[in-house]
Each structure stands twice: as C-alpha cells, then as structure tokens.
Write a protein that holds these residues in place. Structure first.
Motif, PDB file in Angstrom:
ATOM      1  N   CYS A 109     -43.312 -34.736  -5.238  1.00  0.00           N
ATOM      2  CA  CYS A 109     -42.619 -34.000  -4.229  1.00  0.00           C
ATOM      3  C   CYS A 109     -43.179 -32.550  -3.675  1.00  0.00           C
ATOM      4  CB  CYS A 109     -41.365 -33.598  -4.644  1.00  0.00           C
ATOM      5  SG  CYS A 109     -40.388 -35.138  -4.869  1.00  0.00           S
ATOM      6  N   MET A 110     -43.800 -31.776  -4.932  1.00  0.00           N
ATOM      7  CA  MET A 110     -44.535 -30.657  -4.837  1.00  0.00           C
ATOM      8  C   MET A 110     -45.652 -30.663  -3.843  1.00  0.00           C
ATOM      9  SD  MET A 110     -47.291 -28.567  -5.907  1.00  0.00           S
ATOM     10  CE  MET A 110     -47.712 -29.275  -7.561  1.00  0.00           C
ATOM     11  N   MET A 113     -44.540 -31.529   0.013  1.00  0.00           N
ATOM     12  CA  MET A 113     -43.913 -30.254   0.334  1.00  0.00           C
ATOM     13  C   MET A 113     -45.011 -29.297   0.773  1.00  0.00           C
ATOM     14  SD  MET A 113     -40.128 -29.462  -1.237  1.00  0.00           S
ATOM     15  CE  MET A 113     -40.642 -29.892  -3.000  1.00  0.00           C
ATOM     16  N   LYS A 114     -45.909 -28.938  -0.006  1.00  0.00           N
ATOM     17  CA  LYS A 114     -47.089 -27.990   0.300  1.00  0.00           C
ATOM     18  C   LYS A 114     -47.910 -28.773   1.433  1.00  0.00           C
ATOM     19  CE  LYS A 114     -47.797 -26.008  -4.052  1.00  0.00           C
ATOM     20  NZ  LYS A 114     -47.941 -24.619  -3.688  1.00  0.00           N
ATOM     21  N   ASP A 117     -45.833 -28.085   4.559  1.00  0.00           N
ATOM     22  CA  ASP A 117     -45.730 -26.728   4.953  1.00  0.00           C
ATOM     23  C   ASP A 117     -47.030 -26.454   5.570  1.00  0.00           C
ATOM     24  OD1 ASP A 117     -44.736 -23.863   4.869  1.00  0.00           O
ATOM     25  OD2 ASP A 117     -46.506 -23.808   3.371  1.00  0.00           O
ATOM     26  N   SER A 139     -34.669 -32.974  -4.038  1.00  0.00           N
ATOM     27  CA  SER A 139     -36.015 -32.227  -4.466  1.00  0.00           C
ATOM     28  C   SER A 139     -36.523 -31.545  -3.607  1.00  0.00           C
ATOM     29  CB  SER A 139     -36.974 -33.497  -4.781  1.00  0.00           C
ATOM     30  OG  SER A 139     -36.619 -34.300  -5.642  1.00  0.00           O
ATOM     31  N   LEU A 140     -35.976 -31.388  -2.146  1.00  0.00           N
ATOM     32  CA  LEU A 140     -36.524 -30.585  -1.277  1.00  0.00           C
ATOM     33  C   LEU A 140     -35.999 -28.905  -1.443  1.00  0.00           C
ATOM     34  CD1 LEU A 140     -35.632 -32.385   2.106  1.00  0.00           C
ATOM     35  CD2 LEU A 140     -37.931 -31.801   1.362  1.00  0.00           C
ATOM     36  N   SER A 141     -37.060 -27.947  -1.294  1.00  0.00           N
ATOM     37  CA  SER A 141     -36.852 -26.936  -1.451  1.00  0.00           C
ATOM     38  C   SER A 141     -36.045 -26.494  -0.229  1.00  0.00           C
ATOM     39  CB  SER A 141     -38.117 -26.232  -1.619  1.00  0.00           C
ATOM     40  OG  SER A 141     -38.697 -25.954  -0.359  1.00  0.00           O
ATOM     41  N   HIS A 142     -35.211 -25.243  -0.315  1.00  0.00           N
ATOM     42  CA  HIS A 142     -34.465 -24.853   0.919  1.00  0.00           C
ATOM     43  C   HIS A 142     -35.482 -24.435   2.198  1.00  0.00           C
ATOM     44  CE1 HIS A 142     -32.158 -21.473   3.115  1.00  0.00           C
ATOM     45  NE2 HIS A 142     -31.746 -22.388   3.268  1.00  0.00           N
ATOM     46  N   ASP A 143     -36.667 -23.979   1.806  1.00  0.00           N
ATOM     47  CA  ASP A 143     -37.668 -23.762   2.934  1.00  0.00           C
ATOM     48  C   ASP A 143     -37.975 -25.083   3.441  1.00  0.00           C
ATOM     49  OD1 ASP A 143     -37.544 -21.080   2.974  1.00  0.00           O
ATOM     50  OD2 ASP A 143     -39.292 -20.782   1.543  1.00  0.00           O
ATOM     51  N   TYR A 172     -26.420 -26.180   1.567  1.00  0.00           N
ATOM     52  CA  TYR A 172     -26.402 -24.929   1.314  1.00  0.00           C
ATOM     53  C   TYR A 172     -25.534 -24.215   2.416  1.00  0.00           C
ATOM     54  CZ  TYR A 172     -31.192 -25.570  -0.942  1.00  0.00           C
ATOM     55  OH  TYR A 172     -31.865 -25.980  -1.490  1.00  0.00           O
TER      56      TYR A 172
END
Length: 418
Positions: A109-110, A113-114, A117, A139-143, A172
C-alpha cells in the motif's frame, strides 16, 4: 535402511538449498524495492516528479510481482477434488486459480500511494484514482484518501466524487473541507436534501466552519428553503465572510422572501465587489430597485446589465460569418442570408457580406428587390476603397451589371404598360 536414510537426508538438503535460494531472492527484491522507493523519495524532495515517477513505477512493479508470488505460494489448491479430474483439466484449473490469485494480490500500500501521489502532482488524475481505489480504505492515508476524491472531482465524475468523499467523511468526520465539498456536490447533483443532512451532522459539533456553513447555506437555497438559507448567510456575514458569492447568494435569497431592502444592500455590495462587471447581479439589482420604486437607479442597472450581457463582438463576427458560408455551401440559402445579416449587425462594414447576400437573393431566392438593395449597399462601400483588389473590382463590375439589368427590366416593364 541406511540407504533410505541417506536418500531422505539428500532430499532434505535439496529442499533446504531451494529454500535458501528463495530466501536470498526475496531479500534481493526487498533491497531493490527499498532502493527504488528511497530514490523516488529523494526526487520528490526536489519536486522532480519526472524522475520520481520512474523510480516509484519500478518499485511498484517489484512490489506487484512479489505480492503475486506470495499470493500463489499461500494459495491452497483443492487437491482432493483436482485429483479426480484428467491431468489436462487439472492444469487448466490450476492456471486459472493462479491467474485469479495474481490479479487479486494486494500490492504494498505504501508503494502504491507514493506512485499515486506522484501521478496526482503531475495532473494524471485518472491514473491516481485507478491506483488508490484498489488500496483498502483502512490502509489509505488521509492525504491519499483526499487525492482519490479530488481526482474524481477534477475528472468531472460527480457520482464517484460523492461516493468516495462520503467514505472519507465516514473515516474523518471532522474534515470540514471535505464535508463542505460533499454537501455542495450533493446540492449540485440535484440532491440538496442529502447535502443538508451531511452539513448539519458536522454542525452539531462545529457550527463555526465557514466552508461548511457556506456549502450548507447554498444547499438550503437550492432546496428552496430560503428562510433557513438566509439565517446561515446572515451568520456567514457576521463571521466576516464577505466574498462575492456569499453576498450575491444572500441578496438573491432575501429577495425570495421579499426582504427587498436587505436584498438591495447585499446585491449592491456584491456588484461593487465584482467590479461592476457581473451582468446577473446587475440585472437582479435592477429588478429589486424597480420593485422598491428606485426607478432611475434600477433603469441604470438594467441598462448596464444589457450592455454586459452582449456577447463578445469578435467571436460573434467569426461565428456568424462561418455560419453563413456553411449554410450557403450546403444550399440552405435562407439560413445563410439570416446568418450573414446577423454578421452585419456585428460588422456593418463587411463589404463582401453585402455582396454575398445580394447574390443569394438574385440567384437562389429570386427576390430582386432585396438583391438590388444589398448590391447598392455593397457598391456604396466598395467604391470608397482607395486601393481595391482585382477581386473586388470584379465584384463591383458584376454588381453594376446586375443593377443595370434591373433598371432595363423596369424600363421595359414601364414601356409595355404605356
């Protein structure tokens, strides 16, 4: 017995060797993955998304391969059922199962997402959404979650934006910006009641967020609950929200509940903030002035609104001229004449247009009176040209000959009557 022990030991040794090689290969892949990620991160610190994209894509490909291999290794094949089938059928089913496992494998996931982004910062919103929607929500970050929502918004996919923003707000609930966006999206998607519910839920904990209050007021307005909307616009103005949209919406809202003095006040402020260039505001302000018997002021705003509503002359010149040519060449002569006459309203000195209209009337519409009128207007302008081109001289000669023919026809007709 000793021979059997030796064979067993050899098999164990082979297995251990294979495991060691597999472990070493996994370690190499892990090191390479980390190396590509760190290289991408370094590029991003320099805002070099072009190079970062290459490294993150390599990291993603490695992570995807590793996850697919892991998915296959950990997949339990239904051996007891497969053994009952022919060998060829077994291989076919095993192939399908492995393919399904590969497709369903979740990439790191990391890394995903990178890469997303990087795509987002480069404006590739479709690719961003395609990557992030596959990441489990937990697993999703807020951003990353926000980028997923905004990617659909920037693509104009309102339904997907509403869905994913709703999911984000569930995770959120105090993200006021996203609550406001969801509230307004519902309202613009003809679901203002859903937007109101969304906005009110947030306001139970925080009633001072200008973004949410503004969106909620607009939702009330679109739901035609003008009284509730007016209360919120009042609150926004008390909070210091003096933007054009808030003042303009407040003015329209107060005019709906017939509080014309306040409507006049807010519309006037909005019009001034627009630099006196917003024709809709000028029009509504003019109407409110007339309704409150401010007749001279109202007429002034209405005249100004009329001027502001005029289309761009340059664009209209080009459009109407092309329309005329298009209709003429497709033998729609009446429509061509209409378009060319409209062109003359924006460009009254267009010499060729008078000539084209005259030709359409004389040769196709058989209206000699209109044809002569436009030929004469053409000649009045053409003869004033100091340096006429050869083509213009030919057009002048042709128009003069047609007018002579009209004159001879009239004389002949008059002579016969005598």
């Amino acid at each position: 017995m000793n021979k059997q022990i030796i064979i067993t030991a050899l098999l164990a040794l082979v297995a251990m060797t294979g495991w060691a090689k597999s472990k070493k290969t996994a370690e190499i892949k892990a090191d390479s993955l980390l190396m590509f990620v760190q290289a991408g991160d370094s590029c991003m610190l320099q805002y070099n998304t072009f190079e970062a994209l290459k490294y993150y894509q390599q990291a993603y490909n490695l992570a995807k391969t590793r996850s697919q291999e892991r998915a296959i290794d950990n997949f339990d094949l239904p051996i007891e059922h497969l053994e009952e089938l022919p060998e060829e059928k077994q291989e076919e089913i095993i192939g399908r199962i492995k393919n399904s496992a590969e497709k369903s494998a979740i990439v790191d996931c990391m890394v995903q997402m990178k890469l997303a982004d990087c795509y987002y910062k480069r404006g590739n919103y479709r690719q961003t959404a395609d990557l992030l929607k596959l990441v489990p929500e937990d697993s999703l970050s807020h951003d990353a979650f926000r980028q997923l929502c905004f990617s659909y918004q920037k693509q104009g996919d309102t339904d997907s934006y509403i869905y994913w923003t709703g999911q984000l707000v569930n995770h959120y609930p105090m993200d006021g910006e996203m609550v406001a966006g969801l509230t307004l999206a519902y309202a613009k998607n003809n679901q203002p009641q859903n937007g109101i519910v969304c906005g009110l839920r947030y306001c139970q904990k925080d009633s001072t967020n200008i973004l949410v209050n503004r969106a909620l007021a607009d939702a009330w307005f679109m739901n035609r609950d003008f009284t509730a909307a007016c209360k919120l616009y009042d609150q926004l103005l008390e909070q210091g929200d003096s933007t054009f949209n808030t003042l303009y919406s407040a003015g329209m809202c107060f005019s709906q509940i017939k509080d014309l003095e306040r409507a006049h006040h807010y519309l006037q402020l909005a019009f001034l903030i627009s630099g006196m260039q917003h024709y809709g505001c000028a029009y509504r302000l003019g109407v409110v002035c007339i309704d409150t018997k401010r007749y001279p002021e109202g007429l002034g705003y209405l005249n100004l609104a009329k001027q502001l509503m005029q289309p761009d002359t340059t664009i209209m010149k080009a459009i109407t001229l092309s329309q005329g040519e298009g209709y003429y060449h497709t033998q729609h002569y009446e429509e061509a004449v209409t378009a060319w006459k409209e062109h003359l309203a924006y460009n009254p000195t267009s010499i060729a247009t008078y000539y084209n209209i005259a030709n359409a009337y004389v040769y196709f519409l058989k209206d000699s009176k209109q044809a002569e009128s436009y030929y004469r207007q053409f000649l009045d302008l053409a003869r004033k040209e100091e340096k006429p081109t050869d083509k213009l001289n030919q057009m002048i000669k042709s128009a003069e000959e047609v007018i002579k023919a009209f004159d001879l026809s009239r004389k002949s007709s008059k002579h016969k009557k005598q």
